[in-house]
Design a protein around this motif. Structure first.
Motif, mmCIF file in Angstrom:
data_model
loop_
_atom_site.group_PDB
_atom_site.id
_atom_site.type_symbol
_atom_site.label_atom_id
_atom_site.label_comp_id
_atom_site.label_asym_id
_atom_site.label_seq_id
_atom_site.Cartn_x
_atom_site.Cartn_y
_atom_site.Cartn_z
ATOM 1 N N ARG A 200 37.139 46.734 47.250
ATOM 2 C CA ARG A 200 38.129 45.564 46.769
ATOM 3 C C ARG A 200 38.336 45.654 45.361
ATOM 4 N NH1 ARG A 200 33.974 43.505 50.472
ATOM 5 N NH2 ARG A 200 32.602 42.971 48.908
ATOM 6 N N ARG A 201 37.560 45.887 44.463
ATOM 7 C CA ARG A 201 37.917 45.969 43.111
ATOM 8 C C ARG A 201 38.993 46.964 42.861
ATOM 9 N NH1 ARG A 201 32.245 45.836 40.085
ATOM 10 N NH2 ARG A 201 33.321 46.165 38.089
ATOM 11 N N PHE A 202 39.000 48.273 43.241
ATOM 12 C CA PHE A 202 39.738 49.267 43.102
ATOM 13 C C PHE A 202 41.211 48.741 43.987
ATOM 14 C CE2 PHE A 202 36.575 52.534 42.900
ATOM 15 C CZ PHE A 202 36.832 52.971 41.569
ATOM 16 N N ALA A 203 41.188 48.129 45.062
ATOM 17 C CA ALA A 203 42.471 47.576 45.846
ATOM 18 C C ALA A 203 43.183 46.623 44.755
ATOM 19 C CB ALA A 203 42.040 47.095 47.039
ATOM 20 N N ALA A 204 42.398 45.761 44.116
ATOM 21 C CA ALA A 204 43.020 44.817 43.027
ATOM 22 C C ALA A 204 43.625 45.319 41.758
ATOM 23 C CB ALA A 204 41.724 43.820 42.682
ATOM 24 N N GLY A 205 43.411 46.643 41.606
ATOM 25 C CA GLY A 205 43.859 47.223 40.473
ATOM 26 C C GLY A 205 42.994 47.472 39.241
ATOM 27 N N GLU A 206 41.634 47.423 39.501
ATOM 28 C CA GLU A 206 40.678 47.723 38.657
ATOM 29 C C GLU A 206 40.583 49.075 38.442
ATOM 30 O OE1 GLU A 206 36.158 46.411 37.047
ATOM 31 O OE2 GLU A 206 36.962 45.678 38.859
ATOM 32 N N LEU A 207 40.032 49.784 37.376
ATOM 33 C CA LEU A 207 40.173 51.076 37.207
ATOM 34 C C LEU A 207 38.754 51.461 37.071
ATOM 35 C CD1 LEU A 207 42.943 51.723 34.233
ATOM 36 C CD2 LEU A 207 42.977 52.303 36.838
ATOM 37 N N GLY A 208 38.483 52.650 37.411
ATOM 38 C CA GLY A 208 37.004 53.390 37.520
ATOM 39 C C GLY A 208 36.638 53.477 35.933
ATOM 40 N N LEU A 209 37.603 53.676 35.043
ATOM 41 C CA LEU A 209 37.309 53.611 33.728
ATOM 42 C C LEU A 209 36.659 52.561 33.331
ATOM 43 C CD1 LEU A 209 40.472 55.230 32.532
ATOM 44 C CD2 LEU A 209 38.293 56.564 32.375
ATOM 45 N N ASP A 210 36.764 51.323 33.803
ATOM 46 C CA ASP A 210 36.265 50.081 33.269
ATOM 47 C C ASP A 210 35.127 49.715 34.186
ATOM 48 O OD1 ASP A 210 38.244 49.622 31.221
ATOM 49 O OD2 ASP A 210 39.834 49.285 32.739
ATOM 50 N N MET A 211 35.400 49.938 35.578
ATOM 51 C CA MET A 211 34.211 49.570 36.456
ATOM 52 C C MET A 211 32.891 50.255 36.112
ATOM 53 S SD MET A 211 34.274 49.834 40.521
ATOM 54 C CE MET A 211 35.710 49.355 40.907
ATOM 55 N N TYR A 212 33.060 51.714 35.770
ATOM 56 C CA TYR A 212 31.731 52.390 35.728
ATOM 57 C C TYR A 212 31.624 52.477 34.222
ATOM 58 C CZ TYR A 212 32.639 53.775 40.306
ATOM 59 O OH TYR A 212 32.791 53.776 41.655
ATOM 60 N N GLY A 213 32.525 51.801 33.089
ATOM 61 C CA GLY A 213 31.886 51.756 31.761
ATOM 62 C C GLY A 213 32.080 53.349 31.174
ATOM 63 N N MET A 214 33.216 53.803 31.424
ATOM 64 C CA MET A 214 33.518 55.319 31.051
ATOM 65 C C MET A 214 34.123 55.473 29.537
ATOM 66 S SD MET A 214 34.779 56.959 34.510
ATOM 67 C CE MET A 214 33.889 57.009 36.002
ATOM 68 N N ARG A 215 34.866 54.261 28.962
ATOM 69 C CA ARG A 215 35.490 54.602 27.907
ATOM 70 C C ARG A 215 34.548 55.013 26.771
ATOM 71 N NH1 ARG A 215 40.773 53.084 29.026
ATOM 72 N NH2 ARG A 215 41.184 51.630 30.891
ATOM 73 N N GLU A 216 33.625 54.192 26.359
ATOM 74 C CA GLU A 216 33.005 54.525 25.282
ATOM 75 C C GLU A 216 32.204 56.034 25.384
ATOM 76 O OE1 GLU A 216 29.052 52.877 22.722
ATOM 77 O OE2 GLU A 216 29.868 51.623 24.451
#
Length: 234
Positions: A200-216
């Motif tokens: 549902r979150r992916f379908a709403a446009g959220e990125l895996g980069l943010d959902m899984y805390g990958m950026r740091e």
């Protein structure tokens, strides 16, 4: 060393409730819920589109080019069982076809997994008897050499014991030990609910980069973005 020339009649099968719960999860979810274990080798594939099942194993040890023990195994089937067949050495002959499928279905079997060949694919599809096999091969077999029924076997690198749960779909085949069926079903339900939330979150446009805390951690690993408004770290 395999035990040859025996048929074990007393099989402790996983409970029907647990089998039903696992059936609603699918191979990938069950595999992950079980700690990423239990998968058969990916060369075991459905012989027609849409083939799938979840049931308890009746195991068969075959000799190369000989399907005698499949006929013996059919007698041991109960409703909801899956035939799971391995061979004492690699063989892709057509061990199983329309006639054996008809016999197995009459006993309540819901499918077959075989680390070998099958044939009569068009007929199997027409009767909707799901088969997952190593090969499709019209070459016939004989009935001359003993194997065994309902002993532990290794099929496509997976250990299967009589009564274990076999889940098969387009993603492959996974084996759940009978004594772990309830535990894996519960873990699978939790995993499926979590995946549905993420979908549902992916379908709403959220990125895996943010959902899984990958950026740091990506930035710490040295990832840099080039171009756009400005050069920046991840």
């Amino acid at each position: 060393m395999y035990e040859l020339g025996v048929v074990h009649r007393d099989v402790t099968r996983a409970s029907r409730d647990d089998v039903t719960a696992l059936a609603g999860l699918g191979v990938s979810t069950v595999h992950e819920a079980m700690g990423r274990t239990g998968l058969m080798r990916p060369y075991i594939r459905p012989v027609y589109y849409g083939a799938a099942f979840c049931g308890t194993a009746v195991t068969v040890l075959l000799q190369p080019g000989d399907n005698w023990m499949l006929h013996v195994a059919v007698e041991q089937l109960e409703p909801g069982d899956v035939l799971v067949a391995a061979c004492t050495t690699e063989c892709e002959d057509g061990f199983f076809g329309e006639l054996l499928a008809t016999s197995a279905r009459a006993k309540g079997s819901i499918g077959l997994v075989i680390d070998g060949g099958c044939r009569d694919v068009a007929a199997l599809e027409k009767m909707d008897f799901p088969v997952f096999s190593r090969a499709v091969n019209a070459k016939g077999t004989v009935k001359a050499t003993l194997g065994s029924v309902n002993i532990p076997i290794v099929c496509a690198n997976a250990l299967i014991r009589p009564g274990d749960v076999i889940v098969a779909d387009a993603d492959g085949v996974v084996v759940v030990p009978a004594e772990r069926a309830a535990e894996v079903a519960e873990a699978g339900r939790s995993r499926k609910a979590n995946e549905e939330d993420k979908q549902r979150r992916f379908a709403a446009g959220e990125l895996g980069l943010d959902m899984y805390g990958m950026r740091e951690p990506l930035a710490k690993a040295g990832l840099r973005y080039i171009g756009g408004e400005q050069e920046q770290d991840a």
